[in-house]
Design a protein around this motif. Structure first.
Motif, short mmCIF file in Angstrom:
data_model
loop_
_atom_site.label_atom_id
_atom_site.label_comp_id
_atom_site.label_asym_id
_atom_site.label_seq_id
_atom_site.Cartn_x
_atom_site.Cartn_y
_atom_site.Cartn_z
N PRO A 120 0.79 -1.23 0.00
CA PRO A 120 0.00 0.00 0.00
C PRO A 120 0.82 1.28 0.00
N GLU A 121 2.09 1.21 0.40
CA GLU A 121 2.91 2.40 0.52
C GLU A 121 4.08 2.41 -0.45
N ASN A 122 4.02 1.58 -1.48
CA ASN A 122 5.10 1.50 -2.48
C ASN A 122 6.45 1.19 -1.82
N TYR A 123 6.44 0.24 -0.86
CA TYR A 123 7.68 -0.18 -0.21
C TYR A 123 8.64 -0.77 -1.24
N GLN A 124 9.93 -0.48 -1.05
CA GLN A 124 10.96 -1.01 -1.94
C GLN A 124 11.77 -2.07 -1.22
N CYS A 125 11.93 -3.22 -1.88
CA CYS A 125 12.72 -4.33 -1.35
C CYS A 125 13.97 -4.54 -2.19
N TRP A 126 14.79 -5.48 -1.76
CA TRP A 126 16.05 -5.76 -2.46
C TRP A 126 15.83 -6.16 -3.90
N TYR A 127 14.68 -6.70 -4.22
CA TYR A 127 14.40 -7.19 -5.57
C TYR A 127 13.55 -6.21 -6.39
N TYR A 165 4.96 -8.24 -0.63
CA TYR A 165 4.26 -8.69 0.58
C TYR A 165 4.61 -7.78 1.76
N THR A 166 3.75 -7.77 2.76
CA THR A 166 4.05 -7.12 4.03
C THR A 166 3.89 -8.14 5.16
N SER A 167 4.60 -7.89 6.26
CA SER A 167 4.49 -8.73 7.44
C SER A 167 5.07 -7.96 8.62
N ALA A 168 5.41 -8.65 9.72
CA ALA A 168 5.92 -7.96 10.91
C ALA A 168 6.96 -8.80 11.64
N ARG A 169 7.82 -8.07 12.34
CA ARG A 169 8.87 -8.69 13.14
C ARG A 169 9.07 -7.85 14.41
N LEU A 170 9.08 -8.51 15.57
CA LEU A 170 9.18 -7.85 16.86
C LEU A 170 10.36 -8.43 17.64
N ASN A 171 11.01 -7.59 18.46
CA ASN A 171 12.03 -8.11 19.36
C ASN A 171 12.01 -7.35 20.69
N THR A 172 12.71 -7.89 21.68
CA THR A 172 12.75 -7.28 23.01
C THR A 172 14.09 -6.65 23.33
N SER A 173 14.92 -6.39 22.31
CA SER A 173 16.25 -5.82 22.55
C SER A 173 16.14 -4.49 23.29
N GLY A 174 16.99 -4.33 24.31
CA GLY A 174 16.98 -3.11 25.09
C GLY A 174 15.84 -3.02 26.08
N LYS A 175 14.92 -3.99 26.05
CA LYS A 175 13.76 -3.99 26.93
C LYS A 175 13.71 -5.21 27.83
N PHE A 176 14.12 -6.36 27.30
CA PHE A 176 14.18 -7.57 28.11
C PHE A 176 15.22 -8.51 27.51
N THR A 177 16.10 -9.02 28.35
CA THR A 177 16.98 -10.12 27.99
C THR A 177 16.92 -11.16 29.10
N THR A 178 17.36 -12.35 28.77
CA THR A 178 17.41 -13.40 29.77
C THR A 178 18.66 -14.25 29.55
N GLN A 179 19.14 -14.81 30.61
CA GLN A 179 20.26 -15.75 30.55
C GLN A 179 19.86 -16.98 31.36
N TYR A 180 19.62 -18.08 30.64
CA TYR A 180 19.18 -19.36 31.20
C TYR A 180 17.69 -19.31 31.58
N GLY A 181 17.13 -20.50 31.80
CA GLY A 181 15.76 -20.62 32.23
C GLY A 181 14.90 -21.33 31.20
N HIS A 182 13.59 -21.22 31.40
CA HIS A 182 12.59 -21.85 30.53
C HIS A 182 11.97 -20.75 29.68
N VAL A 183 12.08 -20.88 28.36
CA VAL A 183 11.55 -19.88 27.42
C VAL A 183 10.50 -20.59 26.57
N GLU A 184 9.28 -20.05 26.55
CA GLU A 184 8.16 -20.79 25.99
C GLU A 184 7.18 -19.86 25.29
N SER A 185 6.58 -20.35 24.21
CA SER A 185 5.48 -19.65 23.57
C SER A 185 4.47 -20.67 23.05
N ARG A 186 3.20 -20.32 23.19
CA ARG A 186 2.12 -21.12 22.62
C ARG A 186 1.61 -20.37 21.40
#
Length: 424
Positions: free
Chosen positions: A108-115, A120-141
């Motif tokens: 919809p916004e005339n996005y330019q890609c490498w090709y 297509y459009t989609s999404a990607r999220l991360n917790t950098s700078g907001k949450f990190t963990t070292q060891y433990g149980h990491v889970e998602s349903r």
């Protein structure tokens, strides 16, 4: 996977902002949540922290920006076809406690890609700078999309990626699925000398031709010093240690942050074709991290009969170490944390019923966390600690209060030797 998921074209200049700016912008007197504080000796000390994201909120709203970064741009290195958009355009709450990441065939916004012009459009999220963990149980349903070219993932990157780059930062892929394998998911490690198609991992396949897109499934790792174990719906399917790397560096004893994304196309899944329908959705019910103490000294004591503490014999973190009663002394061997998966953890490992036994008198031990029923415990209001699989209570053998008294499971009787106070 066949190409480095973390390497990309500009994802845009946002990558450097996401990975570096939050740390640089922090006040001199404090670190961002979950980022290690330097010790007096200059080494990073991991912070034990629990992360629970249930994606509660009004339908159509964006994710909590205090917890999640939204990445934008394309990815030339994997030859993915999507453009990751900002805000709630492709990542929004559904009002029913889920995050929905939607891949669409649109621009919809005339996005330019490498090709060229993005398809297509989609999404990607991360917790950098907001949450990190070292060891433990990491889970998602979550419930994955279906179709040729779909590539959903739940994964982690070392929080030092802005300083050391990829793959030296390390990458832990908790779950990846490619559309041409609808019944299989993959768990993989990437690091120096074993990245991209050379990653170390394995797949898990559903029985009877079931497909992951048909229902929600739970994907998890249990992570301790020098070991990571993967499971699907509580079924462990691989465990990796430095011994699997052939002498190459194990780069997983440090903080990592979380990532959720839905890619479209790329070297590994291949591009969508005429059989692929859009939109497609990755539906995420929750993300939970229970760090336990990971050897960092968090948690608290569990006290039992005679005021004695539940103790890991000799403070030994080896698999099979007896769990006993001992004078309370405040050491890490007596600091227990409760995991969101029902586990009780000390020294980076789990309280475990030996050989998953259910008989009276089965000994309780310390063991690598693996998500099995032998490591699930319920703490009742009556102060019983119950293993639901056996329907039996944690018990001090013979009702003894002597140092070194072994613990076991036994039919719940209400006796003093089965009463515990959990403070971790």
């Amino acid at each position: 996977m066949n190409s480095p998921r973390s390497a990309r074209r500009l994802l845009l200049t946002l990558l450097s902002v996401v990975l570096v700016a939050p740390v640089l912008a922090a006040p001199a007197s404090a670190s961002p949540a979950g980022v290690p504080e330097p010790s007096a000796g200059g080494e990073a000390v991991p912070l034990a922290e629990t992360f629970t994201e249930n994606f509660d909120g009004a339908a159509g709203s964006a994710v909590d920006s205090s917890r999640w970064q939204i990445e934008t741009g394309d990815n030339v290195n994997n030859h993915e076809r999507q453009y990751y958009t900002a805000g709630n355009r492709n990542a929004a709450l559904d009002g029913q406690g889920n995050l929905v990441i939607t891949a669409r065939r649109e621009n919809p916004e005339n996005y330019q890609c490498w090709y060229g012009r993005c398809e297509y459009t989609s999404a990607r999220l991360n917790t950098s700078g907001k949450f990190t963990t070292q060891y433990g149980h990491v889970e998602s349903r979550m419930k994955v999309p279906r179709g040729q070219g779909m590539w959903p993932a739940f994964w982690m990157l070392g929080s030092d990626i802005g300083q050391v780059g990829w793959p030296n930062s390390g990458e832990i892929d908790i779950m990846e699925n490619v559309g041409f394998e609808p019944s299989t998911v993959h768990g993989t490690l990437h690091g120096p000398g074993y990245s991209g198609s050379g990653g170390i991992g394995a797949g898990y396949t559903l029985a009877g031709g079931q497909q992951f897109a048909d229902a929600f499934h739970t994907f998890a790792i249990d992570w301790s010093p020098d070991a990571i174990t993967w499971s699907v719906d509580g079924n462990v399917y691989q465990r990796r240690t430095p011994a699997d790397l052939g002498g190459r560096a194990w780069v997983f004893n440090k903080p990592f942050f979380l990532i959720l994304n839905l890619a479209v196309g790329g070297y590994w899944p291949g591009d969508p074709d005429g059989s692929t329908t859009f939109p497609q959705q990755l539906v995420v019910d929750y993300v939970r991290v229970s760090t336990g103490n990971g050897g960092s000294g968090s948690g608290g004591p569990i006290t039992g009969i005679g005021g004695k503490c539940l103790d890991v014999a000799g403070a030994n973190s080896a698999n099979g170490t007896p769990v006993q009663l001992y004078d309370c002394n405040g050491t890490d061997a007596q600091r227990w944390s409760k995991g969101s998966d029902g586990s009780l953890r000390a020294l980076g490992k789990c309280l475990d019923v030996t050989s998953a036994g259910t008989a009276n008198g089965t000994a309780v031990q310390l063991w690598e966390c693996n998500g099995t029923a032998a490591q699930r415990w319920t703490v009742t209001a009556a102060r019983d600690i119950v293993n639901p699989q056996a329907d039996k209570c944690l018990d001090a053998r013979d009702g003894s209060t002597a140092n070194g008294t072994r613990t076991q499971i036994w039919t719940c009787t209400g006796a003093a030797q089965q009463k515990w106070t959990v403070s971790g």
